[in-house]
Design a protein around this motif. Sequence first.
Motif, short mmCIF file in Angstrom:
data_model
loop_
_atom_site.label_atom_id
_atom_site.label_comp_id
_atom_site.label_asym_id
_atom_site.label_seq_id
_atom_site.Cartn_x
_atom_site.Cartn_y
_atom_site.Cartn_z
N MET A 1 0.82 -1.21 0.00
CA MET A 1 0.00 0.00 0.00
C MET A 1 0.85 1.26 0.00
O MET A 1 0.33 2.35 0.01
CB MET A 1 -0.92 0.00 1.23
CG MET A 1 -1.94 -1.12 1.24
SD MET A 1 -3.25 -0.95 0.03
CE MET A 1 -2.69 -1.95 -1.29
N LYS A 2 2.15 1.11 -0.03
CA LYS A 2 3.04 2.25 -0.06
C LYS A 2 3.72 2.43 -1.42
O LYS A 2 4.55 3.31 -1.59
CB LYS A 2 4.09 2.13 1.04
CG LYS A 2 3.49 2.15 2.44
CD LYS A 2 4.56 2.17 3.50
CE LYS A 2 4.02 2.05 4.89
NZ LYS A 2 2.97 2.94 5.26
N GLY A 3 3.39 1.55 -2.38
CA GLY A 3 3.97 1.67 -3.70
C GLY A 3 5.26 0.90 -3.88
O GLY A 3 5.90 1.00 -4.92
N ASN A 4 5.67 0.12 -2.88
CA ASN A 4 6.92 -0.63 -2.95
C ASN A 4 6.61 -2.12 -2.98
O ASN A 4 6.20 -2.69 -1.98
CB ASN A 4 7.78 -0.30 -1.73
CG ASN A 4 9.07 -1.09 -1.70
OD1 ASN A 4 9.42 -1.78 -2.65
ND2 ASN A 4 9.78 -1.00 -0.58
N ALA A 6 8.73 -4.61 -3.16
CA ALA A 6 9.84 -5.45 -2.68
C ALA A 6 9.44 -6.36 -1.52
O ALA A 6 9.78 -7.55 -1.54
CB ALA A 6 11.04 -4.59 -2.31
N PRO A 7 8.75 -5.88 -0.49
CA PRO A 7 8.38 -6.80 0.60
C PRO A 7 7.48 -7.94 0.13
O PRO A 7 7.66 -9.08 0.58
CB PRO A 7 7.65 -5.90 1.61
CG PRO A 7 8.17 -4.52 1.33
CD PRO A 7 8.40 -4.49 -0.16
N ALA A 8 6.55 -7.68 -0.76
CA ALA A 8 5.66 -8.73 -1.26
C ALA A 8 6.43 -9.75 -2.09
O ALA A 8 6.16 -10.95 -2.01
CB ALA A 8 4.53 -8.13 -2.10
N GLU A 36 6.08 -8.45 -12.86
CA GLU A 36 5.58 -7.31 -13.65
C GLU A 36 4.24 -6.82 -13.11
O GLU A 36 4.02 -5.61 -12.95
CB GLU A 36 5.45 -7.69 -15.12
CG GLU A 36 6.78 -7.89 -15.82
CD GLU A 36 6.62 -8.50 -17.21
OE1 GLU A 36 5.48 -8.72 -17.69
OE2 GLU A 36 7.67 -8.76 -17.83
N LYS A 37 3.33 -7.75 -12.81
CA LYS A 37 2.00 -7.38 -12.30
C LYS A 37 2.09 -6.80 -10.89
O LYS A 37 1.35 -5.88 -10.55
CB LYS A 37 1.05 -8.58 -12.32
CG LYS A 37 0.69 -9.02 -13.72
CD LYS A 37 -0.03 -7.93 -14.47
CE LYS A 37 -0.40 -8.39 -15.87
NZ LYS A 37 -1.08 -7.35 -16.63
N MET A 38 2.99 -7.33 -10.05
CA MET A 38 3.18 -6.77 -8.71
C MET A 38 3.67 -5.33 -8.79
O MET A 38 3.19 -4.47 -8.06
CB MET A 38 4.19 -7.60 -7.92
CG MET A 38 3.61 -8.74 -7.17
SD MET A 38 4.78 -9.28 -5.92
CE MET A 38 5.28 -10.81 -6.63
N GLU A 39 4.62 -5.09 -9.67
CA GLU A 39 5.16 -3.73 -9.81
C GLU A 39 4.10 -2.78 -10.35
O GLU A 39 3.98 -1.65 -9.88
CB GLU A 39 6.41 -3.76 -10.69
CG GLU A 39 7.56 -4.44 -9.99
CD GLU A 39 8.77 -4.68 -10.85
OE1 GLU A 39 8.72 -4.43 -12.09
OE2 GLU A 39 9.80 -5.12 -10.29
N GLN A 40 3.31 -3.25 -11.31
CA GLN A 40 2.22 -2.44 -11.84
C GLN A 40 1.21 -2.12 -10.75
O GLN A 40 0.78 -0.98 -10.58
CB GLN A 40 1.53 -3.16 -13.00
CG GLN A 40 0.30 -2.44 -13.51
CD GLN A 40 -0.61 -3.36 -14.31
OE1 GLN A 40 -0.57 -4.57 -14.19
NE2 GLN A 40 -1.46 -2.75 -15.12
N ALA A 41 0.80 -3.13 -9.99
CA ALA A 41 -0.18 -2.93 -8.92
C ALA A 41 0.37 -1.98 -7.86
O ALA A 41 -0.34 -1.07 -7.42
CB ALA A 41 -0.56 -4.26 -8.29
N ALA A 42 1.61 -2.16 -7.46
CA ALA A 42 2.20 -1.31 -6.44
C ALA A 42 2.23 0.16 -6.87
O ALA A 42 2.05 1.05 -6.04
CB ALA A 42 3.62 -1.78 -6.10
N SER A 43 2.40 0.39 -8.17
CA SER A 43 2.45 1.77 -8.66
C SER A 43 1.10 2.48 -8.53
O SER A 43 1.04 3.71 -8.63
CB SER A 43 2.92 1.81 -10.12
OG SER A 43 1.91 1.32 -10.99
#
Length: 123
Positions: A1-4, A6-8, A36-43
């Motif tokens: 929920m912070k846009g990062n 890496a922890p997930a 790729e999807k994790m990074e997109q979602a985090a953004s």
Amino acid sequence: MKGNPAPAKRLYSHQDDVTLGNPFGPFAHGWKQVVEKMEQAASNYRDGDATGFENIAKCVTSELAYLVEVERLRSKVGGQSDVTPLALRVTSVFRPEDGLWKIVHRHADPITTAQPADSVLRQ
């Protein structure tokens, strides 16, 4: 929920059979697509955090485990400037890998209340 993301990323299996279905698009299959999807979602999130988890069901065996939950969160979403509460219906499947439980499948969507039958139809 912070846009990062890496922890997930540390929670997930890095194997080719890992899958992810998040609220922002179709399923990802395989570690490369999942990242790729994790990074997109985090953004899409920033300045947020988890506020609670409602456990609906769980099962744990020596080879596999699953959790069905409602995750309660708060975050700035997309272009919004205000922190907004949100809830996600989540199913996560885990398996042990090298002595640690890793997520091998996760599906999350915003459906946490009853919906009319025609809500499944796309216009």
